[in-house]
Design an enzyme around this catalytic site. Structure first.
Site, PDB file in Angstrom:
ATOM      1  N   ASN A   7       0.873  -1.170   0.000  1.00 58.72           N
ATOM      2  CA  ASN A   7       0.000   0.000   0.000  1.00 58.72           C
ATOM      3  C   ASN A   7       0.911   1.221   0.000  1.00 58.72           C
ATOM      4  O   ASN A   7       1.499   1.572   1.014  1.00 58.72           O
ATOM      5  CB  ASN A   7      -0.875  -0.042   1.264  1.00 58.72           C
ATOM      6  CG  ASN A   7      -1.812   1.140   1.345  1.00 58.72           C
ATOM      7  OD1 ASN A   7      -1.713   2.080   0.557  1.00 58.72           O
ATOM      8  ND2 ASN A   7      -2.712   1.108   2.308  1.00 58.72           N
ATOM      9  N   ARG A  91      -2.624  -1.997  -3.341  1.00 59.62           N
ATOM     10  CA  ARG A  91      -3.798  -1.156  -3.162  1.00 59.62           C
ATOM     11  C   ARG A  91      -3.653   0.025  -4.116  1.00 59.62           C
ATOM     12  O   ARG A  91      -2.611   0.696  -4.134  1.00 59.62           O
ATOM     13  CB  ARG A  91      -3.862  -0.638  -1.730  1.00 59.62           C
ATOM     14  CG  ARG A  91      -4.992   0.346  -1.575  1.00 59.62           C
ATOM     15  CD  ARG A  91      -4.881   1.113  -0.294  1.00 59.62           C
ATOM     16  NE  ARG A  91      -5.977   2.037  -0.188  1.00 59.62           N
ATOM     17  CZ  ARG A  91      -5.895   3.223   0.384  1.00 59.62           C
ATOM     18  NH1 ARG A  91      -4.754   3.627   0.905  1.00 59.62           N
ATOM     19  NH2 ARG A  91      -6.940   4.001   0.451  1.00 59.62           N
ATOM     20  N   HIS A 180     -12.696   3.620   0.199  1.00 60.20           N
ATOM     21  CA  HIS A 180     -12.693   2.568   1.235  1.00 60.20           C
ATOM     22  C   HIS A 180     -13.452   1.326   0.763  1.00 60.20           C
ATOM     23  O   HIS A 180     -13.957   0.556   1.585  1.00 60.20           O
ATOM     24  CB  HIS A 180     -13.385   3.036   2.547  1.00 60.20           C
ATOM     25  CG  HIS A 180     -12.716   4.175   3.239  1.00 60.20           C
ATOM     26  ND1 HIS A 180     -13.435   5.198   3.827  1.00 60.20           N
ATOM     27  CD2 HIS A 180     -11.413   4.442   3.475  1.00 60.20           C
ATOM     28  CE1 HIS A 180     -12.602   6.064   4.378  1.00 60.20           C
ATOM     29  NE2 HIS A 180     -11.373   5.631   4.178  1.00 60.20           N
ATOM     30  N   ARG A 241     -11.105  16.675   7.628  1.00 62.34           N
ATOM     31  CA  ARG A 241     -11.911  16.990   6.436  1.00 62.34           C
ATOM     32  C   ARG A 241     -13.327  17.401   6.830  1.00 62.34           C
ATOM     33  O   ARG A 241     -13.903  16.837   7.761  1.00 62.34           O
ATOM     34  CB  ARG A 241     -11.988  15.779   5.505  1.00 62.34           C
ATOM     35  CG  ARG A 241     -10.697  15.496   4.792  1.00 62.34           C
ATOM     36  CD  ARG A 241     -10.767  14.223   3.981  1.00 62.34           C
ATOM     37  NE  ARG A 241      -9.786  13.265   4.438  1.00 62.34           N
ATOM     38  CZ  ARG A 241      -9.767  11.977   4.119  1.00 62.34           C
ATOM     39  NH1 ARG A 241     -10.710  11.479   3.324  1.00 62.34           N
ATOM     40  NH2 ARG A 241      -8.843  11.177   4.586  1.00 62.34           N
ATOM     41  N   GLU A 384      -8.183  -4.848   4.938  1.00 56.48           N
ATOM     42  CA  GLU A 384      -8.072  -4.597   3.498  1.00 56.48           C
ATOM     43  C   GLU A 384      -6.937  -5.416   2.894  1.00 56.48           C
ATOM     44  O   GLU A 384      -7.041  -5.882   1.763  1.00 56.48           O
ATOM     45  CB  GLU A 384      -7.837  -3.095   3.264  1.00 56.48           C
ATOM     46  CG  GLU A 384      -9.076  -2.268   3.574  1.00 56.48           C
ATOM     47  CD  GLU A 384      -8.756  -0.831   3.953  1.00 56.48           C
ATOM     48  OE1 GLU A 384      -8.233  -0.619   5.065  1.00 56.48           O
ATOM     49  OE2 GLU A 384      -9.033   0.062   3.149  1.00 56.48           O
TER      50      GLU A 384
END
Ligand code: AMP
Length: 399
Positions: A7, A91, A180, A241, A384
């Site tokens: 990743n 990823r 996601h 965010r 993941e």
């Protein structure tokens, strides 16, 4: 079969080496500050203490070489030869509308991923650098791309289109993509397994709540709506965010504060959310501590987060025509009993009944609803990397 999962970020690189026989993690690690002073690799062989090596890592190629050297190291390595590696899974953040599932990487796929750079200018270039670094170190090894956007490609058009001039969709691909996806896929399907029910028959809302957060409606095992949008800025408030805001605020704040578009973008991505509201921290642990001391803005930030998540759950129950399972995952979802409790409080009308004692759980699979709750509420730690390893194994075996 041994599979390396990578990743890659712009200045960091996470990795895990899986033995797919029993899906064990043999080793994992993190390369940090690539191209920045103070770069290092932290490598952990399962069952042993981490080993940190501080060394110059000017680019991802050097980073990958250090990863491979660590895997081969005679003291803390786990491979005697790189020939033991069957494949590498990566990823990749954005595949636009090009890929709805994971794919074997080849030059044509790489061109398609490069075409997606304008959609994810911060993420895709780093993912591509990681793939190219592996290609140059291990030119003959099969590589697979697993995309954050892929799981959401099943959304219907009325869920992914914005009310903007249609030409922007045709010219620039302006639409909701969602992110996601690998996590939402894993936890929704794992929840069905835990409950021993066919995922095809379930209406599930998955809440991936971490530094970045997104909520997804999963109907019959497929994503039908998700809270992030064209970018990962949309949806509920996050660490830094803003999540959803009135789009007219951009012009208003630009004029009031004399900011340009880039500065506004920075403010929305880096100075908003939990940090902006609380004025303290982007980390929920700090905000929860401050709230417990009675700090009003910390309390407000938590209230805004929990209320936002609750509204998405209600909206997605309406979108799916019901709700069978609610799943919490990622840093906040797996660890914060307070947020889970605040989110579920008031959802009794939907059939959600939380068991406060069972809710006192961290970082492990657990059912936290009461025995009589119509909606089953679960904590499912996300994984993941395991999805990437499994998809890589499947695609390599298929050839
Ligand atoms: P992630 O992006 O999935 O690593 O999640 C990071 C977020 O999880 C941060 O906001 C952390 O504050 C939050 N988090 C991690 N552990 C806990 C905890 N024990 N209690 C509350 N929040 C936590």
């Amino acid at each position: 079969m041994k599979i390396l999962v990578i990743n890659c970020g712009s200045s960091s690189l996470k990795y895990q080496l899986f033995d797919m026989e029993k899906e064990n993690v043999l080793a994992k690690g993190l390369v940090e500050r690539i191209g920045i002073e103070g770069s290092q690799i932290k490598h952990t062989k399962t069952g042993m203490e981490p080993v940190v090596q501080v060394t110059a890592i000017p680019d991802h190629k050097v980073g990958i070489k250090l990863v491979l050297d660590s895997l081969l190291d005679k003291d803390h390595g786990v491979l005697s030869s790189l020939d033991e590696l069957t494949a590498v899974g990566h990823r990749v953040v954005h595949a636009g509308e090009k890929f709805a599932t994971s794919v074997r990487l080849d030059p044509k796929v790489m061109d398609a991923l490069k075409e997606c750079i304008p959609l994810a200018p911060l993420h895709n270039p780093a993912n591509i650098m990681g793939i190219e670094a592996v290609t140059s170190a291990l030119p003959n090894i099969p590589q697979v791309g697993v995309f954050d956007t892929a799981f959401h490609q099943t959304m219907p058009d009325y869920a992914f289109m914005y009310g903007l001039p249609y030409g922007y969709y045709e010219k620039y691909g302006v639409r909701r993509y969602g992110f996601h996806g690998t996590s939402h896929y894993y936890v929704s399907h794992r929840a069905a397994e835990i409950l021993q029910k066919p995922v095809e028959k379930l209406k599930i809302v998955t809440c991936h709540l971490g530094n970045g957060s997104s909520i997804t409606a999963v109907k019959g095992g497929r994503s039908v709506d998700t809270s992030m949008g064209f970018t990962p800025l949309a949806g509920v408030i996050m660490g830094t965010r803003s999540g959803d805001i009135d789009p007219a605020l951009i012009n208003f704040i630009a004029q009031a504060e004399n900011l340009d578009v880039k500065e506004i973008d920075g403010m929305l991505n880096k100075k908003s959310g939990m940090l902006g509201l609380s004025g303290l921290s982007s980390d929920l642990r700090d905000v929860e501590d401050a709230a417990s001391r009675g700090e009003p803005r910390a309390k407000l930030a938590i209230a805004v987060l929990a209320y936002g998540i609750k509204k998405y759950i209600g909206a997605y129950a309406a979108a799916m025509g019901g709700l069978d399972v609610l799943v919490f995952t990622a840093g906040i979802g797996e660890n914060s009993a307070t947020i889970r409790s605040r989110v579920c409080d008031g959802l009794e009308f939907l059939g959600v009944e939380l068991d406060q004692e069972k809710n006192d759980v961290r970082s492990k699979e657990a059912e936290i609803s009461t025995v009589g709750s119509k909606v089953r509420v679960l904590v499912v730690p996300t994984n993941e990397e395991l999805v990437i390893a499994r998809d890589t194994k499947r695609l390599v075996a298929n050839r």
